[in-house]
Design an enzyme around this catalytic site. Structure first.
Site, PDB file in Angstrom:
ATOM      1  N   ASP A  62      68.993  12.190  45.074  1.00  0.00           N
ATOM      2  CA  ASP A  62      69.264  11.889  46.492  1.00  0.00           C
ATOM      3  C   ASP A  62      69.138  10.401  46.835  1.00  0.00           C
ATOM      4  O   ASP A  62      69.552   9.971  47.905  1.00  0.00           O
ATOM      5  CB  ASP A  62      68.331  12.735  47.394  1.00  0.00           C
ATOM      6  CG  ASP A  62      66.846  12.643  46.975  1.00  0.00           C
ATOM      7  OD1 ASP A  62      66.170  13.694  46.935  1.00  0.00           O
ATOM      8  OD2 ASP A  62      66.381  11.525  46.662  1.00  0.00           O
TER       9      ASP A  62
ATOM     10  N   SER B 295      57.633  19.374  41.050  1.00  0.00           N
ATOM     11  CA  SER B 295      58.586  19.806  40.022  1.00  0.00           C
ATOM     12  C   SER B 295      58.048  21.048  39.326  1.00  0.00           C
ATOM     13  O   SER B 295      56.863  21.158  39.057  1.00  0.00           O
ATOM     14  CB  SER B 295      58.811  18.702  38.981  1.00  0.00           C
ATOM     15  OG  SER B 295      59.713  19.181  37.967  1.00  0.00           O
ATOM     16  N   SER B 296      58.970  21.975  39.006  1.00  0.00           N
ATOM     17  CA  SER B 296      58.570  23.175  38.239  1.00  0.00           C
ATOM     18  C   SER B 296      58.454  22.835  36.759  1.00  0.00           C
ATOM     19  O   SER B 296      58.014  23.662  35.962  1.00  0.00           O
ATOM     20  CB  SER B 296      59.614  24.280  38.438  1.00  0.00           C
ATOM     21  OG  SER B 296      60.864  23.846  37.904  1.00  0.00           O
TER      22      SER B 296
ATOM     23  N   CYS C 283      94.155   7.786  39.169  1.00  0.00           N
ATOM     24  CA  CYS C 283      94.839   8.210  37.919  1.00  0.00           C
ATOM     25  C   CYS C 283      95.040   9.722  37.905  1.00  0.00           C
ATOM     26  O   CYS C 283      95.479  10.294  36.927  1.00  0.00           O
ATOM     27  CB  CYS C 283      93.991   7.812  36.698  1.00  0.00           C
ATOM     28  SG  CYS C 283      92.570   8.910  36.430  1.00  0.00           S
TER      29      CYS C 283
ATOM     30  N   ALA D 285      62.410  18.048  42.841  1.00  0.00           N
ATOM     31  CA  ALA D 285      63.040  18.423  44.116  1.00  0.00           C
ATOM     32  C   ALA D 285      62.023  18.725  45.214  1.00  0.00           C
ATOM     33  O   ALA D 285      62.317  18.595  46.406  1.00  0.00           O
ATOM     34  CB  ALA D 285      63.953  19.627  43.889  1.00  0.00           C
TER      35      ALA D 285
ATOM     36  N   ILE E  24      53.771  17.946  49.771  1.00  0.00           N
ATOM     37  CA  ILE E  24      53.562  16.685  49.021  1.00  0.00           C
ATOM     38  C   ILE E  24      53.293  15.551  50.016  1.00  0.00           C
ATOM     39  O   ILE E  24      52.424  14.716  49.809  1.00  0.00           O
ATOM     40  CB  ILE E  24      54.827  16.335  48.181  1.00  0.00           C
ATOM     41  CG1 ILE E  24      55.161  17.435  47.208  1.00  0.00           C
ATOM     42  CG2 ILE E  24      54.655  14.979  47.513  1.00  0.00           C
ATOM     43  CD1 ILE E  24      54.615  17.352  45.851  1.00  0.00           C
TER      44      ILE E  24
ATOM     45  N   CYS F  32      91.051  10.904  41.625  1.00  0.00           N
ATOM     46  CA  CYS F  32      91.143   9.467  41.322  1.00  0.00           C
ATOM     47  C   CYS F  32      92.589   8.997  41.436  1.00  0.00           C
ATOM     48  O   CYS F  32      93.524   9.814  41.445  1.00  0.00           O
ATOM     49  CB  CYS F  32      90.641   9.278  39.885  1.00  0.00           C
ATOM     50  SG  CYS F  32      90.763   7.592  39.294  1.00  0.00           S
TER      51      CYS F  32
ATOM     52  N   HIS G 277      68.456  12.052  36.219  1.00  0.00           N
ATOM     53  CA  HIS G 277      69.619  12.942  36.371  1.00  0.00           C
ATOM     54  C   HIS G 277      70.737  12.305  37.176  1.00  0.00           C
ATOM     55  O   HIS G 277      71.590  13.011  37.722  1.00  0.00           O
ATOM     56  CB  HIS G 277      69.173  14.275  37.002  1.00  0.00           C
ATOM     57  CG  HIS G 277      68.257  15.051  36.106  1.00  0.00           C
ATOM     58  ND1 HIS G 277      67.437  16.056  36.553  1.00  0.00           N
ATOM     59  CD2 HIS G 277      67.996  14.927  34.783  1.00  0.00           C
ATOM     60  CE1 HIS G 277      66.743  16.537  35.536  1.00  0.00           C
ATOM     61  NE2 HIS G 277      67.046  15.857  34.455  1.00  0.00           N
TER      62      HIS G 277
HETATM   63  N1  APR Z   1      55.399  20.475  48.550  1.00  0.00           N
HETATM   64  C1  APR Z   1      54.923  20.791  47.305  1.00  0.00           C
HETATM   65  N2  APR Z   1      55.674  21.420  46.355  1.00  0.00           N
HETATM   66  C2  APR Z   1      56.930  21.773  46.697  1.00  0.00           C
HETATM   67  C3  APR Z   1      57.483  21.510  47.972  1.00  0.00           C
HETATM   68  C4  APR Z   1      56.659  20.827  48.909  1.00  0.00           C
HETATM   69  N3  APR Z   1      57.090  20.513  50.148  1.00  0.00           N
HETATM   70  N4  APR Z   1      58.748  22.000  47.994  1.00  0.00           N
HETATM   71  C5  APR Z   1      58.970  22.549  46.781  1.00  0.00           C
HETATM   72  N5  APR Z   1      57.888  22.410  46.006  1.00  0.00           N
HETATM   73  C6  APR Z   1      57.739  22.771  44.592  1.00  0.00           C
HETATM   74  C7  APR Z   1      58.136  24.191  44.258  1.00  0.00           C
HETATM   75  O1  APR Z   1      56.975  24.996  44.203  1.00  0.00           O
HETATM   76  C8  APR Z   1      58.796  24.054  42.877  1.00  0.00           C
HETATM   77  O2  APR Z   1      57.922  24.473  41.830  1.00  0.00           O
HETATM   78  O3  APR Z   1      58.633  21.927  43.892  1.00  0.00           O
HETATM   79  C9  APR Z   1      59.094  22.574  42.705  1.00  0.00           C
HETATM   80  C10 APR Z   1      60.571  22.278  42.557  1.00  0.00           C
HETATM   81  O4  APR Z   1      60.995  22.856  41.336  1.00  0.00           O
HETATM   82  P1  APR Z   1      62.553  22.991  41.064  1.00  0.00           P
HETATM   83  O5  APR Z   1      63.220  23.601  42.248  1.00  0.00           O
HETATM   84  O6  APR Z   1      62.702  23.643  39.725  1.00  0.00           O
HETATM   85  O7  APR Z   1      63.077  21.497  41.000  1.00  0.00           O
HETATM   86  P2  APR Z   1      62.917  20.470  39.788  1.00  0.00           P
HETATM   87  O8  APR Z   1      61.680  20.723  39.018  1.00  0.00           O
HETATM   88  O9  APR Z   1      63.089  19.116  40.372  1.00  0.00           O
HETATM   89  O10 APR Z   1      64.209  20.822  38.884  1.00  0.00           O
HETATM   90  C11 APR Z   1      64.493  19.971  37.810  1.00  0.00           C
HETATM   91  O11 APR Z   1      66.589  21.147  37.497  1.00  0.00           O
HETATM   92  O12 APR Z   1      68.655  22.006  38.101  1.00  0.00           O
HETATM   93  C12 APR Z   1      67.989  20.902  37.624  1.00  0.00           C
HETATM   94  O13 APR Z   1      68.897  18.792  37.847  1.00  0.00           O
HETATM   95  C13 APR Z   1      68.151  19.728  38.543  1.00  0.00           C
HETATM   96  O14 APR Z   1      66.673  17.823  38.700  1.00  0.00           O
HETATM   97  C14 APR Z   1      66.717  19.235  38.772  1.00  0.00           C
HETATM   98  C15 APR Z   1      65.972  19.873  37.621  1.00  0.00           C
END
Ligand code: APR
EC number: 2.3.1.286
Length: 235
Positions: free
Chosen positions: A98, A180-181, A142, A18, A224, A140, A113
């Site tokens: 998205d 991503s976290s 149905c 995200a 990013i 739907c 996902h």
């Molecule tokens: N630049 C760099 N890092 C960023 C930025 C940015 N502009 N914006 C956010 N982040 C980092 C944050 O520090 C965070 O650690 O992106 C990471 C996003 O982590 P999450 O919010 O946990 O998102 P994600 O890892 O994609 O979650 C995985 O969880 O709920 C489910 O299905 C959902 O696909 C998602 C999955």
């Protein structure tokens, strides 16, 4: 170091979360202003919520389906698409729903996902476009519930996306995580699979992750888009 690794790599795979789309205006999930800081995912993003909290579920996803239409890919998405055309990267494994990688022109994309760009009926499986979701008042023909074609907590990942991600993770000699976290399984296993198959692992993220100790390089950066722009200018 990432610029050098990209130059040396023959098979670079990018893995996005995200954090790749917050600069387009979409919230992430676990940062301070993330979606799961305000709402309980077990109530509105799990397979049970379709049965137990259907109105909350519909309202939440109506907002997300509409929200994705208001925002667009940013420079980082377009750079990744350009790099695919130039052969600098081979594919993208994304947790994002998205559709921005494809909108920016990327072709080899595994949506682990699912996607908010499509919907289907929970009862009969009939597919609808996201425009119809809003116009059909969510049901739907149905009379089953229309839901986004995303993976809810408690559901299996799409087999084709999973297999493509597995194949790409095993082929990678450089695996780059962007935004991503790495907290959600099984998606967060792909960086480890790549590493186990001999790839260099680079994590680019604003915050630290539990996978940082396994990485060959960690770049903690708040944008990013800026990281990708600087790398792109260096080629
Ligand atoms: N630049 C760099 N890092 C960023 C930025 C940015 N502009 N914006 C956010 N982040 C980092 C944050 O520090 C965070 O650690 O992106 C990471 C996003 O982590 P999450 O919010 O946990 O998102 P994600 O890892 O994609 O979650 C995985 O969880 O709920 C489910 O299905 C959902 O696909 C998602 C999955």
């Amino acid at each position: 170091m990432l610029q050098q690794l990209l130059g040396e790599s023959n098979y670079t795979v990018v893995f996005t979360g995200a954090g790749m789309s917050t600069e387009s205006g979409l919230p992430d999930f676990r940062s301070s202003k993330g979606l799961w800081k305000e709402k309980d995912p077990s109530r509105i993003a799990s397979i049970n919520s379709l049965n137990q909290n259907v109105h909350e579920f519909i309202e939440f996803y109506r907002e997300r389906v509409l929200g994705v239409k208001e925002y667009k890919p940013h420079q980082g998405h377009y750079i990744l698409a350009k790099w695919e055309k130039q052969g600098i990267i081979k594919s993208i494994i994304t947790q994002n729903v998205d559709g921005f990688h494809q909108q920016a022109g990327s072709k080899q994309v595994a949506e682990l996902h699912g996607t908010l760009q499509k919907l289907h009926c929970q009862s009969c499986g009939k597919s609808y476009s996201s425009d119809e979701y809003v116009n059909r008042d969510y049901y739907c023909e149905c009379e089953g519930i229309l839901r986004p074609s995303i993976v809810l907590f408690g559901e299996a990942l799409p087999e084709d996306a999973f297999q493509f991600a597995l194949q790409e993770s095993e082929k990678a000699d450089l695996f780059i995580v962007l935004g991503s976290s790495l907290t959600v399984t099984p998606a967060n296993q792909f960086p480890l699979i790549a590493k186990e198959n001999g790839a260099k692992l680079v994590i680019v993220n604003r915050d630290k992750t539990d996978f940082d100790p396994y990485a060959d390089e960690v770049i903690n950066h708040k944008s990013i888009g800026e990281v990708l722009k600087e790398l792109n200018n260096s080629f």
